[in-house]
Design an enzyme around this catalytic site. Sequence first.
Site, mmCIF file in Angstrom:
data_model
loop_
_atom_site.group_PDB
_atom_site.id
_atom_site.type_symbol
_atom_site.label_atom_id
_atom_site.label_comp_id
_atom_site.label_asym_id
_atom_site.label_seq_id
_atom_site.Cartn_x
_atom_site.Cartn_y
_atom_site.Cartn_z
ATOM 1 N N ARG A 1 -8.510 1.469 10.173
ATOM 2 C CA ARG A 1 -8.142 0.071 10.392
ATOM 3 C C ARG A 1 -9.125 -0.656 11.308
ATOM 4 N NH1 ARG A 1 -2.191 0.790 9.342
ATOM 5 N NH2 ARG A 1 -1.108 -1.168 9.616
ATOM 6 N N ARG B 1 11.591 -6.381 3.642
ATOM 7 C CA ARG B 1 11.373 -4.950 3.412
ATOM 8 C C ARG B 1 12.458 -4.117 4.097
ATOM 9 N NH1 ARG B 1 5.495 -2.508 4.403
ATOM 10 N NH2 ARG B 1 5.801 -3.113 6.560
ATOM 11 N N LYS C 1 0.831 -1.210 0.000
ATOM 12 C CA LYS C 1 0.000 0.000 0.000
ATOM 13 C C LYS C 1 0.867 1.263 0.000
ATOM 14 C CE LYS C 1 -2.110 -0.884 3.897
ATOM 15 N NZ LYS C 1 -1.370 -2.087 4.335
ATOM 16 N N ARG D 1 12.474 -1.885 9.645
ATOM 17 C CA ARG D 1 11.609 -1.400 10.730
ATOM 18 C C ARG D 1 11.587 -2.427 11.858
ATOM 19 N NH1 ARG D 1 6.024 0.136 7.826
ATOM 20 N NH2 ARG D 1 5.249 -0.784 9.739
HETATM 21 P P1 AMP Z 1 1.877 0.553 9.049
HETATM 22 O O1 AMP Z 1 3.107 1.306 8.688
HETATM 23 O O2 AMP Z 1 0.650 1.035 8.320
HETATM 24 O O3 AMP Z 1 2.045 -0.938 8.923
HETATM 25 O O4 AMP Z 1 1.589 0.865 10.593
HETATM 26 C C1 AMP Z 1 2.544 0.556 11.578
HETATM 27 C C2 AMP Z 1 1.877 0.475 12.935
HETATM 28 O O5 AMP Z 1 1.286 1.737 13.272
HETATM 29 C C3 AMP Z 1 0.730 -0.525 13.037
HETATM 30 O O6 AMP Z 1 1.188 -1.854 13.294
HETATM 31 C C4 AMP Z 1 -0.048 0.049 14.228
HETATM 32 O O7 AMP Z 1 0.614 -0.222 15.457
HETATM 33 C C5 AMP Z 1 0.062 1.540 13.978
HETATM 34 N N1 AMP Z 1 -1.035 2.048 13.132
HETATM 35 C C6 AMP Z 1 -0.955 2.544 11.865
HETATM 36 N N2 AMP Z 1 -2.158 2.905 11.407
HETATM 37 C C7 AMP Z 1 -3.040 2.636 12.397
HETATM 38 C C8 AMP Z 1 -4.441 2.775 12.526
HETATM 39 N N3 AMP Z 1 -5.208 3.258 11.538
HETATM 40 N N4 AMP Z 1 -5.007 2.401 13.709
HETATM 41 C C9 AMP Z 1 -4.266 1.932 14.734
HETATM 42 N N5 AMP Z 1 -2.938 1.746 14.666
HETATM 43 C C10 AMP Z 1 -2.318 2.100 13.510
#
Ligand code: AMP
Length: 219
Positions: free
Chosen positions: A88, A127, A13, A160
């Site tokens: 989410r 990644r 994404k 990460r």
């Molecule tokens: P991502 O980079 O989108 O995979 O997000 C990394 C982390 O940020 C996730 O594993 C969650 O801990 C937190 N996070 C990101 N977006 C959300 C969201 N919409 N709601 C809750 N936690 C989020």
Amino acid sequence: MRLLLLGPPGAGKGTQAKRMSRRYGLTALSSGDILRGQIQIGSAVGKRAAPFVSSGALVPDDVITDVMLAGIAGTPYRTGFILDGFPRTLPQAQALDEGIEDLGVDITAVLNFDMDDRDIVSRIVGRRSCGKCGAVYNVDFLPPKTADVCDVCGSPLVQRVDDREDVVVNRLKTYRAQTAPLVKYYSDKGLLHTIDASAAADAVEAQVGLMIDSLSAGK
Ligand code: AMP
């Protein structure tokens, strides 16, 4: 065009959001990038979010919803935006509906990045991202020109902390339990378009391009 990108972690994404943002001139807001930025600067939001992010759990709905609605209000939202990683959960989706209704706009389409769990784990553990400009690579599928160095800005690439296999498994469980129900939520609204995210990044970009062209033609 106001687009939401839905799909499990590692489905590409973020990569596609950046490409679409460049191609269509739309602002992309990544909830994960925003939270990582807040954690890095040690803000109140960052301090609240950090333990959830590092364990692969979702940060509380109120925290992320406030941050993202403020982010959207700061974009040229009438022209359009791309949301990557938000909403989410169902409460987040409902809060987003209300928040953008207050702004007098709606969601044009939801792109659902579909991918098997097995493929996801192998993709995420490969990644790497640039600690400086945020460009994302994959050692197997989208390698940088020089190993461990960002093509865009020349800074070192890093993994990460939440891309370690144990955390990834937790993030996937979280996705299936809390985020996957949004597929039905947006499908019921007639907004869902499914993308085969298992293909290579260029092929996924082509699918997304066709979808956006057909959405524009239908307007
Ligand atoms: P991502 O980079 O989108 O995979 O997000 C990394 C982390 O940020 C996730 O594993 C969650 O801990 C937190 N996070 C990101 N977006 C959300 C969201 N919409 N709601 C809750 N936690 C989020």
